[in-house]
Design an enzyme around this catalytic site. Structure first.
Site, PDB file in Angstrom:
ATOM      1  N   LYS A 149       0.851  -1.191   0.000  1.00 15.93           N
ATOM      2  CA  LYS A 149       0.000   0.000   0.000  1.00 15.93           C
ATOM      3  C   LYS A 149       0.884   1.237   0.000  1.00 15.93           C
ATOM      4  O   LYS A 149       1.825   1.345   0.793  1.00 15.93           O
ATOM      5  CB  LYS A 149      -0.889   0.010   1.242  1.00 15.93           C
ATOM      6  CG  LYS A 149      -1.899  -1.130   1.317  1.00 15.93           C
ATOM      7  CD  LYS A 149      -3.129  -0.812   0.519  1.00 15.93           C
ATOM      8  CE  LYS A 149      -4.232  -1.828   0.794  1.00 15.93           C
ATOM      9  NZ  LYS A 149      -5.467  -1.506   0.056  1.00 15.93           N
ATOM     10  N   ASP A 179      -0.456  -0.350  -4.469  1.00 18.43           N
ATOM     11  CA  ASP A 179      -1.851   0.089  -4.481  1.00 18.43           C
ATOM     12  C   ASP A 179      -1.914   1.506  -3.945  1.00 18.43           C
ATOM     13  O   ASP A 179      -1.623   1.743  -2.774  1.00 18.43           O
ATOM     14  CB  ASP A 179      -2.697  -0.859  -3.619  1.00 18.43           C
ATOM     15  CG  ASP A 179      -4.181  -0.512  -3.635  1.00 18.43           C
ATOM     16  OD1 ASP A 179      -4.557   0.444  -4.341  1.00 18.43           O
ATOM     17  OD2 ASP A 179      -4.955  -1.210  -2.957  1.00 18.43           O
ATOM     18  N   GLU A 205      -2.322  -0.261  -8.553  1.00 20.21           N
ATOM     19  CA  GLU A 205      -3.781  -0.237  -8.473  1.00 20.21           C
ATOM     20  C   GLU A 205      -4.261   1.196  -8.280  1.00 20.21           C
ATOM     21  O   GLU A 205      -3.718   1.938  -7.459  1.00 20.21           O
ATOM     22  CB  GLU A 205      -4.274  -1.090  -7.291  1.00 20.21           C
ATOM     23  CG  GLU A 205      -3.941  -2.562  -7.405  1.00 20.21           C
ATOM     24  CD  GLU A 205      -4.453  -3.347  -6.203  1.00 20.21           C
ATOM     25  OE1 GLU A 205      -5.485  -2.945  -5.620  1.00 20.21           O
ATOM     26  OE2 GLU A 205      -3.819  -4.350  -5.854  1.00 20.21           O
ATOM     27  N   ASP A 230      -9.446  -0.881  -9.556  1.00 13.63           N
ATOM     28  CA  ASP A 230      -9.961  -1.520  -8.349  1.00 13.63           C
ATOM     29  C   ASP A 230     -11.256  -0.820  -7.942  1.00 13.63           C
ATOM     30  O   ASP A 230     -12.356  -1.231  -8.323  1.00 13.63           O
ATOM     31  CB  ASP A 230      -8.902  -1.448  -7.250  1.00 13.63           C
ATOM     32  CG  ASP A 230      -9.335  -2.137  -5.959  1.00 13.63           C
ATOM     33  OD1 ASP A 230     -10.446  -2.675  -5.913  1.00 13.63           O
ATOM     34  OD2 ASP A 230      -8.559  -2.135  -4.991  1.00 13.63           O
ATOM     35  N   LYS A 257     -13.293  -7.635  -6.323  1.00 12.06           N
ATOM     36  CA  LYS A 257     -13.641  -7.906  -4.925  1.00 12.06           C
ATOM     37  C   LYS A 257     -15.123  -8.269  -4.899  1.00 12.06           C
ATOM     38  O   LYS A 257     -15.989  -7.397  -4.967  1.00 12.06           O
ATOM     39  CB  LYS A 257     -13.386  -6.676  -4.049  1.00 12.06           C
ATOM     40  CG  LYS A 257     -11.917  -6.335  -3.843  1.00 12.06           C
ATOM     41  CD  LYS A 257     -11.789  -5.174  -2.858  1.00 12.06           C
ATOM     42  CE  LYS A 257     -10.340  -4.924  -2.471  1.00 12.06           C
ATOM     43  NZ  LYS A 257      -9.576  -4.278  -3.547  1.00 12.06           N
TER      44      LYS A 257
END
Length: 346
Positions: A149, A179, A205, A230, A257
C-alpha cells in the site's frame, strides 16, 4: 425455509492501516438459511467508507431480504442491485444451503486439498520501519509476490522503501504490486508513475480516484507501468456500464472484490468482459471473515487464473471462525481434514 441475519464484529489482532484510516474492528453481517435438518450461511462483507451500500438503510434491507426469501435468488438479486454485499451474502447463503456440506460451495481439487492457489503477501500501511519489517517477514515466509500500500507516508519515503526492496531482491526474486487507492492527482500521476516504474513493479492499483474515466484512460495509454482498476469497478451495476468503462479506460488489469461488485454473478460478468478485451484480472478478498474468504477462494479456484490472488486475510482477527483454510508458504490451501469451529453460534 427460515431466513435470519446477524452481525459479528471482527477484532483485528493489531490495528491495521488502510487508506481509510486505521482499523481496529470490522463489522460483518451474515444471512442464515435453515430448516429443521440443514442450514446455509452467507457473509455480507460491508466495508465502511468504500462499499456503495454503506447506507443508513442497510440493516432494514437485510431484514427485508430475509422476510422475502420466498421470492428466490434471481428476483432478490435484481432488487438488491444497490446492495452488492447483500447480493453476495444471499448468493453465498443459497449456495451453502443447497450443498450437502454448508461450507463446500464449489467442490474441486482445491477443496480436496490437492491444489492450492498462489497469493500475494499484503503489506499494511504504516511507518517505514514497520512496513520494512513486514516485507522481510513475507519474504521469509516464502512469498514471491508482495502487494504494498502506498499513499500513507510521503511519496519520497515510499520510493526509498521500494529502492531498498529492489536493492535486496530483483524483479525475478519478488513481484511487487503497489496500491495507491486513488491517492495521486490527475496532474501529477504520470510523473509519479514514471518514478515508480524505475523499480520494476508488476502494476499499480487505482493511481487516481475513481470516476475520472478520461484521466484514467489517458494514464492507461501513456503509463510506463501497468495499471489495475480496483475502486473504479465499484458502483457499476449493469453490463452496459461495465463494458463502457473498460472500453473507455482500457486498463491493463482489473481487480475483483466480490463483496463490492455483486458476488459470484457480478464477478463473472467482469471476467467475461475483461476476457473479451484481453484485459487480465485477479480476485481479492475484502477483509471478510473465513466464511466469506472460503466462498471467494473456492470460487476463484474454479476460474482457472494462475496469477497470484489477494486471498490471504483470514488470519487478521482474534475472533474469526476456525476453518480448514491455511496459508502454506505463498499458497492458500484447504485442508479437508480440518473442521470448521462454530464460533459465531451458527
Amino acid at each position: 425455509m427460515k431466513a435470519t441475519y446477524f452481525k459479528h464484529t471482527l477484532e483485528f489482532k493489531r490495528p491495521s492501516g488502510t487508506s481509510r484510516g486505521v482499523l481496529k474492528t470490522k463489522d460483518s453481517w451474515f444471512i442464515k438459511l435453515e430448516t429443521k435438518d440443514k442450514f446455509g450461511i452467507g457473509e455480507c462483507g460491508l466495508l465502511k467508507g468504500l462499499s456503495i451500500d454503506d447506507r443508513v438503510d442497510y440493516e432494514d434491507t437485510l431484514k427485508w431480504t430475509c422476510n422475502n426469501i420466498h421470492l428466490g435468488l434471481e428476483t432478490l438479486y435484481q432488487k438488491l442491485k444497490d446492495f452488492p454485499s447483500i447480493q453476495f451474502g444471499l448468493e453465498m447463503a443459497i449456495q451453502s444451503f443447497s450443498s450437502a456440506d454448508p461450507y463446500l460451495l464449489f467442490p474441486s481439487e482445491f477443496t480436496e486439498g490437492k491444489q492450492g492457489m498462489k497469493i500475494n503477501g499484503l503489506i499494511w500501511m504504516g511507518e517505514k520501519e514497520f512496513m520494512k519489517s513486514q516485507i522481510q517477514n513475507k519474504i521469509e515466509q516464502g512469498f514471491s509476490c508482495i502487494k504494498l500500500k502506498i499513499g500513507a507516508i510521503d511519496f519520497e519515503s515510499e520510493l526509498e522503501l521500494l529502492k531498498y526492496i529492489r536493492s535486496e531482491f530483483s524483479a525475478s526474486d519478488i513481484e511487487l504490486r503497489v496500491d495507491a487507492n486513488g491517492a495521486f492527482s490527475p496532474h501529477d500521476a504520470l510523473d509519479k508513475l514514471e518514478r515508480l516504474s524505475k523499480f520494476d513493479l508488476h502494476s499499480i492499483e487505482q493511481p487516481i480516484a475513481q470516476g475520472q474515466w478520461q484521466d484514467m484512460a489517458r494514464l492507461c495509454q501513456q503509463t510506463p507501468l501497468p495499471i489495475a482498476l480496483d475502486e473504479e469497478l465499484i458502483g457499476l451495476k449493469d453490463v452496459t456500464n461495465k463494458e463502457e468503462s473498460l472500453l473507455t479506460i482500457q486498463p491493463q488489469y482489473i481487480i475483483l472484490k466480490p463483496s463490492l461488485i455483486g458476488g459470484f454473478k457480478g464477478s463473472k460478468e467482469w471476467i467475461e468482459l475483461a476476457n473479451q478485451q484481453n484485459i487480465k484480472w485477479w480476485i481479492t478478498s475484502a477483509l471478510e471473515s473465513n466464511i466469506g474468504l472460503n466462498a471467494i477462494a473456492q470460487f476463484t479456484f474454479t476460474q482457472n487464473n494462475n496469477m497470484p490472488q489477494g486471498l490471504g486475510t483470514g488470519g487478521l482477527y482474534t475472533n474469526n471462525i476456525e476453518s480448514p483454510l491455511t496459508i502454506e508458504g505463498e499458497r492458500i490451501m484447504y485442508n479437508p481434514k480440518l473442521s470448521w469451529e462454530n464460533k459465531f453460534n451458527l
